[in-house]
Every structure is written in structure tokens, then in C-alpha cells.
Design a protein around this motif. Structure first.
Motif, PDB file in Angstrom:
ATOM      1  N   GLU A   1     -13.473 -20.911  44.924  1.00 24.38           N
ATOM      2  CA  GLU A   1     -14.482 -21.909  44.550  1.00 24.38           C
ATOM      3  C   GLU A   1     -14.964 -21.675  43.125  1.00 24.38           C
ATOM      4  OE1 GLU A   1     -16.536 -25.103  44.567  1.00 24.38           O
ATOM      5  OE2 GLU A   1     -15.740 -24.570  46.527  1.00 24.38           O
ATOM      6  N   LYS A   2     -14.733 -22.664  42.275  1.00 26.18           N
ATOM      7  CA  LYS A   2     -15.135 -22.564  40.861  1.00 26.18           C
ATOM      8  C   LYS A   2     -15.880 -23.813  40.394  1.00 26.18           C
ATOM      9  CE  LYS A   2     -12.765 -18.743  39.994  1.00 26.18           C
ATOM     10  NZ  LYS A   2     -13.355 -17.572  40.528  1.00 26.18           N
TER      11      LYS A   2
ATOM     12  N   TYR B   1     -17.179  -5.185  52.458  1.00 26.03           N
ATOM     13  CA  TYR B   1     -17.760  -6.508  52.733  1.00 26.03           C
ATOM     14  C   TYR B   1     -16.634  -7.505  52.988  1.00 26.03           C
ATOM     15  CZ  TYR B   1     -21.297 -10.265  52.200  1.00 26.03           C
ATOM     16  OH  TYR B   1     -22.157 -11.325  52.389  1.00 26.03           O
ATOM     17  N   ARG B   2     -15.607  -7.474  52.125  1.00 23.53           N
ATOM     18  CA  ARG B   2     -14.496  -8.426  52.245  1.00 23.53           C
ATOM     19  C   ARG B   2     -13.747  -8.240  53.557  1.00 23.53           C
ATOM     20  NH1 ARG B   2      -9.156  -9.860  51.001  1.00 23.53           N
ATOM     21  NH2 ARG B   2      -9.025 -11.840  49.874  1.00 23.53           N
ATOM     22  N   VAL B   3     -13.464  -7.002  53.930  1.00 25.89           N
ATOM     23  CA  VAL B   3     -12.743  -6.722  55.178  1.00 25.89           C
ATOM     24  C   VAL B   3     -13.535  -7.276  56.368  1.00 25.89           C
ATOM     25  CG1 VAL B   3     -12.032  -4.869  56.748  1.00 25.89           C
ATOM     26  CG2 VAL B   3     -11.480  -4.723  54.310  1.00 25.89           C
ATOM     27  N   ASN B   4     -14.822  -6.978  56.399  1.00 26.95           N
ATOM     28  CA  ASN B   4     -15.664  -7.453  57.508  1.00 26.95           C
ATOM     29  C   ASN B   4     -15.872  -8.964  57.458  1.00 26.95           C
ATOM     30  OD1 ASN B   4     -15.952  -4.881  58.629  1.00 26.95           O
ATOM     31  ND2 ASN B   4     -17.656  -4.407  57.262  1.00 26.95           N
ATOM     32  N   LEU B   5     -15.884  -9.523  56.256  1.00 28.86           N
ATOM     33  CA  LEU B   5     -16.035 -10.972  56.106  1.00 28.86           C
ATOM     34  C   LEU B   5     -14.798 -11.695  56.644  1.00 28.86           C
ATOM     35  CD1 LEU B   5     -17.934 -13.161  55.064  1.00 28.86           C
ATOM     36  CD2 LEU B   5     -16.883 -12.934  52.821  1.00 28.86           C
TER      37      LEU B   5
ATOM     38  N   HIS C   1     -25.240 -11.487  49.273  1.00 27.79           N
ATOM     39  CA  HIS C   1     -24.187 -12.376  48.782  1.00 27.79           C
ATOM     40  C   HIS C   1     -22.892 -11.596  48.565  1.00 27.79           C
ATOM     41  CE1 HIS C   1     -27.721 -14.819  47.878  1.00 27.79           C
ATOM     42  NE2 HIS C   1     -26.926 -15.848  47.719  1.00 27.79           N
ATOM     43  N   TYR C   2     -21.781 -12.163  49.011  1.00 25.07           N
ATOM     44  CA  TYR C   2     -20.465 -11.592  48.735  1.00 25.07           C
ATOM     45  C   TYR C   2     -20.147 -11.792  47.258  1.00 25.07           C
ATOM     46  CZ  TYR C   2     -15.369 -11.127  48.742  1.00 25.07           C
ATOM     47  OH  TYR C   2     -14.083 -10.768  48.464  1.00 25.07           O
TER      48      TYR C   2
ATOM     49  N   ASP D   1      -8.596 -17.481  55.547  1.00 20.08           N
ATOM     50  CA  ASP D   1      -8.542 -18.757  54.826  1.00 20.08           C
ATOM     51  C   ASP D   1      -9.906 -19.141  54.252  1.00 20.08           C
ATOM     52  OD1 ASP D   1      -9.424 -19.074  57.466  1.00 20.08           O
ATOM     53  OD2 ASP D   1      -8.814 -21.180  57.537  1.00 20.08           O
ATOM     54  N   GLN D   2     -10.998 -18.879  54.988  1.00 18.50           N
ATOM     55  CA  GLN D   2     -12.348 -19.186  54.495  1.00 18.50           C
ATOM     56  C   GLN D   2     -12.744 -18.256  53.345  1.00 18.50           C
ATOM     57  OE1 GLN D   2     -14.576 -21.690  55.336  1.00 18.50           O
ATOM     58  NE2 GLN D   2     -12.794 -22.519  56.389  1.00 18.50           N
ATOM     59  N   VAL D   3     -12.374 -16.988  53.442  1.00 22.22           N
ATOM     60  CA  VAL D   3     -12.687 -16.031  52.375  1.00 22.22           C
ATOM     61  C   VAL D   3     -11.943 -16.416  51.098  1.00 22.22           C
ATOM     62  CG1 VAL D   3     -12.520 -13.610  51.629  1.00 22.22           C
ATOM     63  CG2 VAL D   3     -13.256 -14.157  53.958  1.00 22.22           C
ATOM     64  N   GLU D   4     -10.651 -16.757  51.235  1.00 20.97           N
ATOM     65  CA  GLU D   4      -9.883 -17.167  50.052  1.00 20.97           C
ATOM     66  C   GLU D   4     -10.415 -18.461  49.452  1.00 20.97           C
ATOM     67  OE1 GLU D   4      -5.868 -17.112  51.543  1.00 20.97           O
ATOM     68  OE2 GLU D   4      -5.615 -14.990  50.996  1.00 20.97           O
TER      69      GLU D   4
END
Length: 183
Positions: free
Chosen positions: A153-154, A134-138, A100-101, A145-148
């Protein structure tokens, strides 16, 4: 004149007998009673299994759903390198985790979000998680836009037992499809 029926094997004792009707399955009343007991026992076992499934508590269902979801992630990311360190997937069934990220503990709302979970080597997932790598590769994999959106998401998710059962069914089906594609 009565037509003779073809000999059959008794469902209970497996001896051959000449049936008196096309519906006969047993050679004697004793075998018929035994066969009926077997059929009733199977029906009872099926009923008991369904009842136990209905009685499962939410934590049990969540654990089962997590296992099916993780299997889906491993199948989806089969052959891809570790999302954190880039280690190639060795092909061994359990060489990679579903990492999990955003962790389940701090962000339960994205626990079953496929954007949040990716194939990760056991070393990175369990001992040395590098969130920046992880974030860079994600970002490279799913886009900024999907990572942000994932990071923003809260919304609390209060899964019901029916929600979890639906997720289990969905991810089991997706696993079957991926396994079929790989065969």
C-alpha cells in the motif's frame, strides 16, 4: 365551571404551585423568566459546542480519531496476546497499546487501517519493536496475502475534515458494539 389542575413543582424554585394552565412550568413570572434564561443558556452552550466542533483543525480531528481508533483496536484485540512477543494480555485497561506494523510517520496511508494495527504490549511497542516477530504473527493472524497487500500500500491518503469525522463516528460505533458484546 373551570377544572382544577393537579399541583406541580416549579422548575426553578421547586416549590409546589397550582398551575393556571397545563403548560405552566413556573410558579411566578420571576421564576418563568429565570427558567427561560436557563433554557436559552443551554441552547447557546449547545450552539457554541457545535460551532467549536466545526472549527476544529485537521490535526485536532486526526488526534481525536487516533484515540478512538486505538480504543477500537484495544477492544478488538482484548484477551489476545501481544502481536510481537506473545505476552498474554493482563486484562488491565491500559496494559496494551495499539501497535502499528507500518509506522504512522513512514506510512500515513495505513494509519487507520485495522490490518496494520494490533494489540501490542507497551514494552514491545515503545522500547523494543521487533518487526520480524510482528510480521510472523501478523501473517498467522490475517494471512500472507493481507500482509503483502498492506506492505504494498503506497496510495497517499489526504483525509479531509469530513473524512476524519466519518472515521470517528465509525470507530465510536464499533467501540460501542464491542463494549456491548463484552458486557
Amino acid at each position: 365551571m373551570k377544572k382544577l389542575l393537579k399541583p406541580k413543582k416549579c422548575v426553578t424554585c421547586k416549590t409546589e404551585f397550582n398551575p393556571h394552565s397545563s403548560l405552566a412550568k413556573a410558579c411566578s413570572p420571576k421564576c418563568a423568566v429565570e427558567y427561560t434564561k436557563q433554557v436559552m443558556a443551554k441552547k447557546q452552550a449547545k450552539s457554541d459546542k457545535a460551532r467549536l466542533e466545526e472549527m476544529k483543525a485537521l490535526p485536532q480531528l486526526t488526534k481525536e480519531c487516533q484515540q478512538v481508533f486505538n480504543k477500537f483496536i484495544r477492544l478488538r484485540d482484548w484477551g489476545q496476546p501481544c502481536i510481537s512477543c506473545g505476552t498474554p494480555h493482563t486484562g488491565a485497561a491500559n496494559s496494551f497499546d495499539a501497535g502499528h506494523y507500518r509506522s504512522v510517520g513512514s506510512s500515513p496511508e495505513v494509519r487507520f487501517d485495522p490490518r496494520n494495527v494490533h494489540g501490542q504490549c507497551k514494552r514491545c511497542n515503545r522500547f523494543g519493536f521487533d518487526s520480524s516477530a510482528y510480521r510472523v504473527n501478523l501473517i498467522a493472524k490475517i494471512g500472507l496475502d493481507q500482509v503483502e497487500a498492506l506492505e504494498a500500500e503506497k496510495t497517499a491518503k489526504n483525509y479531509t475534515r469530513q473524512d476524519i469525522r466519518a472515521l470517528i463516528i465509525t470507530y465510536k460505533q464499533k467501540c460501542k458494539e464491542l463494549e456491548r458484546e463484552r458486557s
